[in-house]
Design a protein around this motif. Structure first.
Motif, PDB file in Angstrom:
ATOM      1  N   LYS A   2       0.836  -1.195   0.000  1.00  0.00           N
ATOM      2  CA  LYS A   2       0.000   0.000   0.000  1.00  0.00           C
ATOM      3  C   LYS A   2       0.876   1.251   0.000  1.00  0.00           C
ATOM      4  N   LYS A   3       0.355   2.292  -0.642  1.00  0.00           N
ATOM      5  CA  LYS A   3       1.069   3.566  -0.693  1.00  0.00           C
ATOM      6  C   LYS A   3       0.177   4.654  -0.099  1.00  0.00           C
ATOM      7  N   PHE A   4       0.754   5.406   0.834  1.00  0.00           N
ATOM      8  CA  PHE A   4       0.003   6.456   1.508  1.00  0.00           C
ATOM      9  C   PHE A   4       0.686   7.804   1.306  1.00  0.00           C
ATOM     10  N   LEU A   5      -0.135   8.833   1.183  1.00  0.00           N
ATOM     11  CA  LEU A   5       0.351  10.205   1.064  1.00  0.00           C
ATOM     12  C   LEU A   5      -0.093  10.983   2.297  1.00  0.00           C
ATOM     13  N   VAL A   6       0.868  11.596   2.977  1.00  0.00           N
ATOM     14  CA  VAL A   6       0.575  12.458   4.124  1.00  0.00           C
ATOM     15  C   VAL A   6       0.980  13.875   3.740  1.00  0.00           C
ATOM     16  N   ILE A   7       0.058  14.816   3.902  1.00  0.00           N
ATOM     17  CA  ILE A   7       0.337  16.207   3.537  1.00  0.00           C
ATOM     18  C   ILE A   7       0.169  17.093   4.768  1.00  0.00           C
ATOM     19  N   ARG A  23       3.476   6.463  12.204  1.00  0.00           N
ATOM     20  CA  ARG A  23       3.867   5.255  12.936  1.00  0.00           C
ATOM     21  C   ARG A  23       2.697   4.276  13.049  1.00  0.00           C
ATOM     22  N   ASN A  24       1.489   4.805  13.193  1.00  0.00           N
ATOM     23  CA  ASN A  24       0.311   3.932  13.232  1.00  0.00           C
ATOM     24  C   ASN A  24       0.067   3.268  11.882  1.00  0.00           C
ATOM     25  N   ILE A  25       0.316   4.003  10.801  1.00  0.00           N
ATOM     26  CA  ILE A  25       0.186   3.392   9.471  1.00  0.00           C
ATOM     27  C   ILE A  25       1.095   2.175   9.374  1.00  0.00           C
ATOM     28  N   LYS A  26       2.341   2.327   9.845  1.00  0.00           N
ATOM     29  CA  LYS A  26       3.300   1.225   9.749  1.00  0.00           C
ATOM     30  C   LYS A  26       2.949   0.073  10.698  1.00  0.00           C
ATOM     31  N   LEU A  27       2.273   0.376  11.808  1.00  0.00           N
ATOM     32  CA  LEU A  27       1.834  -0.699  12.697  1.00  0.00           C
ATOM     33  C   LEU A  27       0.777  -1.571  12.024  1.00  0.00           C
ATOM     34  N   ILE A  28      -0.123  -0.922  11.295  1.00  0.00           N
ATOM     35  CA  ILE A  28      -1.221  -1.654  10.647  1.00  0.00           C
ATOM     36  C   ILE A  28      -0.788  -2.238   9.310  1.00  0.00           C
ATOM     37  N   TYR A  29       0.026  -1.467   8.574  1.00  0.00           N
ATOM     38  CA  TYR A  29       0.485  -1.888   7.245  1.00  0.00           C
ATOM     39  C   TYR A  29       2.015  -1.826   7.216  1.00  0.00           C
ATOM     40  N   PRO A  30       2.688  -2.819   7.776  1.00  0.00           N
ATOM     41  CA  PRO A  30       4.153  -2.759   7.938  1.00  0.00           C
ATOM     42  C   PRO A  30       4.930  -2.558   6.639  1.00  0.00           C
ATOM     43  N   ASP A  31       4.389  -3.029   5.527  1.00  0.00           N
ATOM     44  CA  ASP A  31       5.106  -2.926   4.255  1.00  0.00           C
ATOM     45  C   ASP A  31       4.711  -1.692   3.448  1.00  0.00           C
ATOM     46  N   ALA A  32       3.902  -0.837   4.036  1.00  0.00           N
ATOM     47  CA  ALA A  32       3.420   0.335   3.306  1.00  0.00           C
ATOM     48  C   ALA A  32       4.550   1.323   3.036  1.00  0.00           C
ATOM     49  N   LYS A  33       4.365   2.115   1.987  1.00  0.00           N
ATOM     50  CA  LYS A  33       5.281   3.222   1.699  1.00  0.00           C
ATOM     51  C   LYS A  33       4.560   4.527   2.009  1.00  0.00           C
ATOM     52  N   ILE A  34       5.199   5.372   2.820  1.00  0.00           N
ATOM     53  CA  ILE A  34       4.613   6.658   3.203  1.00  0.00           C
ATOM     54  C   ILE A  34       5.407   7.785   2.552  1.00  0.00           C
ATOM     55  N   THR A  35       4.715   8.580   1.755  1.00  0.00           N
ATOM     56  CA  THR A  35       5.291   9.792   1.173  1.00  0.00           C
ATOM     57  C   THR A  35       4.724  10.989   1.929  1.00  0.00           C
ATOM     58  N   SER A  49      11.771  11.487  10.767  1.00  0.00           N
ATOM     59  CA  SER A  49      10.685  10.987  11.608  1.00  0.00           C
ATOM     60  C   SER A  49      10.466   9.504  11.328  1.00  0.00           C
ATOM     61  N   ASP A  50      10.296   8.751  12.370  1.00  0.00           N
ATOM     62  CA  ASP A  50      10.132   7.300  12.248  1.00  0.00           C
ATOM     63  C   ASP A  50       8.942   6.950  11.354  1.00  0.00           C
ATOM     64  N   GLY A  51       9.167   6.017  10.437  1.00  0.00           N
ATOM     65  CA  GLY A  51       8.085   5.508   9.604  1.00  0.00           C
ATOM     66  C   GLY A  51       7.947   6.164   8.252  1.00  0.00           C
ATOM     67  N   VAL A  52       8.556   7.325   8.064  1.00  0.00           N
ATOM     68  CA  VAL A  52       8.421   8.052   6.801  1.00  0.00           C
ATOM     69  C   VAL A  52       9.451   7.534   5.803  1.00  0.00           C
ATOM     70  N   ASP A  53       9.000   7.224   4.590  1.00  0.00           N
ATOM     71  CA  ASP A  53       9.885   6.640   3.577  1.00  0.00           C
ATOM     72  C   ASP A  53      10.385   7.649   2.551  1.00  0.00           C
ATOM     73  N   GLN A 145     -10.496   6.166   9.857  1.00  0.00           N
ATOM     74  CA  GLN A 145     -11.541   6.261   8.835  1.00  0.00           C
ATOM     75  C   GLN A 145     -11.250   5.317   7.669  1.00  0.00           C
ATOM     76  N   TYR A 146      -9.962   5.077   7.424  1.00  0.00           N
ATOM     77  CA  TYR A 146      -9.553   4.191   6.323  1.00  0.00           C
ATOM     78  C   TYR A 146      -9.397   2.747   6.788  1.00  0.00           C
ATOM     79  N   SER A 147      -8.670   2.549   7.882  1.00  0.00           N
ATOM     80  CA  SER A 147      -8.303   1.190   8.304  1.00  0.00           C
ATOM     81  C   SER A 147      -9.415   0.468   9.051  1.00  0.00           C
ATOM     82  N   LYS A 148     -10.329   1.255   9.655  1.00  0.00           N
ATOM     83  CA  LYS A 148     -11.389   0.706  10.511  1.00  0.00           C
ATOM     84  C   LYS A 148     -10.806   0.004  11.740  1.00  0.00           C
TER      85      LYS A 148
END
Length: 324
Positions: A2-7, A23-35, A49-53, A145-148
């Motif tokens: 999964k790919k996530f965008l944080v603005i 960091r919560n994104i990475k807890l739920i989706y460990p292989d995700a890429k965060i931009t 910052s931890d978790g940001v790729d 709202q996304y992960s439920k």
């Protein structure tokens, strides 16, 4: 993957307070890429910052200023982001950010925004924050709202690079680092700043107790504050105003016994590198504290009433029992 965008194109502390979301994104989706799209002056805040790729600087006071600048930013990165994102989280519901998220192909967009742009969002117009008031936790609720899935209340985490530690070692060459006490006295709002008299008393007492005070800050207000100290014949401190990058500041704080700071980005950075932090909230309305004061997950003491130098130091030593 999964790919996530944080603005978040806001300020220093705001950027750090977005980190628990990442960091919560990475807890739920460990292989995700965060931009992370960040306000250019705070590029290093997001970068380490931890978790940001991946971090993309947005120069909102320069080439990306205004509508033309936003369009230039889109054209600059549209090819890079042509495959889109699974979801975008736009902090503070920034309208420019919502439009960019849509243009960059985010399948889902989450933000708090009650304007006409709400039609582009995938969350309810009135988000259920479960009576949560802390900014960092409300940011995480966007992910719900996304992960439920319920978010975990975890601290900000900033990881300075080795180069920053090397530069700090050079900066502190010849200085006894056994009892460094960092002090940040200036914020973006003058009413949140530490009175000069209080700072002088802190410096005098710390020196009398064989501690080494370091004054931190950046920009003209901090430089003017230092000049005011000098005018009052207060010179027995290390002046590091405007002498570190953000990553170096983070590395420096890890070398200090503690940080005494007004409510500003440096305070949040101290919390994010897990240095004991005495947080001075000169604006202490309940609404302000509910949103911005750190919780018990951090190694800190929040002061909202007695701002005398004696009380600040008393609370500092209570926080530091066994460390001095």
């Amino acid at each position: 993957m999964k790919k996530f965008l944080v603005i978040n194109t806001s300020f220093f502390g705001d950027t750090l307070l977005t980190n628990p979301l990442c960091r919560n994104i990475k807890l739920i989706y460990p292989d995700a890429k965060i931009t992370f799209i960040v306000n250019k002056p705070f590029y290093e805040v997001a970068l380490y910052s931890d978790g940001v790729d991946e971090v993309i600087p947005y120069d909102k006071k320069g080439i990306h200023h205004g509508l033309k600048g936003a369009w230039k930013f889109y054209k600059q990165y549209k090819q890079k982001f042509s495959s889109g994102f699974d979801a975008a989280f736009v902090i503070y519901g920034n309208e420019r950010g919502i439009i960019l998220a849509k243009l960059f192909g985010a399948k889902k967009i989450y933000a708090e925004n009650n304007s006409i742009l709400n039609i582009l969002l995938d969350n309810p117009k009135n988000i259920d924050y479960h009576k949560e008031t802390k900014v960092q936790n409300k940011n995480c609720i966007l992910l719900e709202q996304y992960s439920k899935q319920k978010f975990k209340e975890i601290p900000m985490k900033f990881i300075p690079p080795q180069k920053a530690y090397d530069n700090v070692q050079k900066l502190l060459n010849g200085i006894n680092i056994d009892n460094l006490i960092a002090i940040c006295t200036v914020s973006k709002k003058k009413e949140k700043d530490m009175p000069i008299k209080t700072c002088i008393e802190l410096i005098q007492t710390l020196n009398a107790q064989n501690k080494t005070p370091i004054l931190l800050g950046a920009g003209k207000p901090s430089r003017d504050y230092i000049e005011e100290l000098y005018k009052n014949n207060c010179t027995n401190f290390i002046n590091l105003v405007d002498k570190t990058s953000i990553s170096e500041l983070g590395a420096l704080l890890t070398k200090c016994k503690c940080l005494i700071s007004v409510d500003t980005g440096t305070m949040h950075l101290g919390l994010a590198v897990n240095v004991p932090t005495v947080c001075l909230f000169y604006i202490s309305t309940q609404e302000h504290l509910n949103a911005w004061a750190p919780t018990k997950i951090y190694n800190c003491k929040v002061i909202t009433k007695d701002f005398s130098a004696d009380n600040i130091l008393d609370e500092t030593y209570k926080l530091l029992e066994g460390r001095l």
